[in-house]
Design a protein around this motif. Sequence first.
Motif, mmCIF file in Angstrom:
data_model
loop_
_atom_site.group_PDB
_atom_site.id
_atom_site.type_symbol
_atom_site.label_atom_id
_atom_site.label_comp_id
_atom_site.label_asym_id
_atom_site.label_seq_id
_atom_site.Cartn_x
_atom_site.Cartn_y
_atom_site.Cartn_z
ATOM 1 N N ILE A 22 -82.595 -27.628 -138.161
ATOM 2 C CA ILE A 22 -81.657 -27.711 -137.030
ATOM 3 C C ILE A 22 -82.185 -26.895 -135.855
ATOM 4 C CG2 ILE A 22 -79.365 -27.001 -136.226
ATOM 5 C CD1 ILE A 22 -78.320 -27.831 -139.030
ATOM 6 N N GLU A 23 -82.704 -25.724 -136.156
ATOM 7 C CA GLU A 23 -83.242 -24.877 -135.092
ATOM 8 C C GLU A 23 -84.431 -25.548 -134.390
ATOM 9 O OE1 GLU A 23 -85.282 -20.498 -134.713
ATOM 10 O OE2 GLU A 23 -83.685 -20.771 -136.198
ATOM 11 N N SER A 26 -83.219 -28.539 -132.363
ATOM 12 C CA SER A 26 -82.505 -28.084 -131.168
ATOM 13 C C SER A 26 -83.486 -27.696 -130.062
ATOM 14 C CB SER A 26 -81.607 -26.892 -131.496
ATOM 15 O OG SER A 26 -80.572 -27.273 -132.345
ATOM 16 N N ARG A 27 -84.520 -26.978 -130.442
ATOM 17 C CA ARG A 27 -85.538 -26.589 -129.444
ATOM 18 C C ARG A 27 -86.244 -27.811 -128.875
ATOM 19 N NH1 ARG A 27 -88.271 -21.952 -132.855
ATOM 20 N NH2 ARG A 27 -86.601 -20.430 -132.799
ATOM 21 N N GLU A 30 -83.963 -29.520 -126.431
ATOM 22 C CA GLU A 30 -83.917 -28.784 -125.162
ATOM 23 C C GLU A 30 -85.176 -29.050 -124.340
ATOM 24 O OE1 GLU A 30 -83.198 -24.646 -125.983
ATOM 25 O OE2 GLU A 30 -81.326 -25.093 -127.025
ATOM 26 N N TYR A 45 -80.697 -35.042 -130.543
ATOM 27 C CA TYR A 45 -79.325 -34.568 -130.719
ATOM 28 C C TYR A 45 -78.630 -35.311 -131.863
ATOM 29 C CZ TYR A 45 -79.573 -31.669 -126.542
ATOM 30 O OH TYR A 45 -79.911 -30.694 -125.641
ATOM 31 N N LYS A 48 -79.925 -33.775 -135.003
ATOM 32 C CA LYS A 48 -79.263 -32.479 -135.193
ATOM 33 C C LYS A 48 -77.857 -32.668 -135.751
ATOM 34 C CE LYS A 48 -77.577 -28.418 -132.776
ATOM 35 N NZ LYS A 48 -77.391 -27.776 -131.474
ATOM 36 N N CYS A 52 -76.410 -31.283 -139.295
ATOM 37 C CA CYS A 52 -75.196 -30.469 -139.404
ATOM 38 C C CYS A 52 -74.234 -31.079 -140.415
ATOM 39 C CB CYS A 52 -74.525 -30.322 -138.042
ATOM 40 S SG CYS A 52 -75.451 -29.257 -136.904
#
Length: 68
Positions: A22-23, A26-27, A30, A45, A48, A52
């Motif tokens: 997930i980390e 996410s990066r 971004e 997204y 991700k 989750c």
Amino acid sequence: MNAEIDLIDKLTEVNAMVSGLIEVVSRAAENANYEADAEEANFLYLVKRNLCTVQEQIKECKLMTVGE
């Protein structure tokens, strides 16, 4: 009882791996946003969000295992 403990330990390990994914996702999302690549950002997204959901299912499995 040992089987339940082993299962909870494995679920905890998998949960940690999913957290790491997930980390990273996410990066990457971004960065895609920063680079104005909306299609890639939207895909990331979505990934991700699915990760989750996996985490939530892992938590539910752990709770069910403890409740048995």
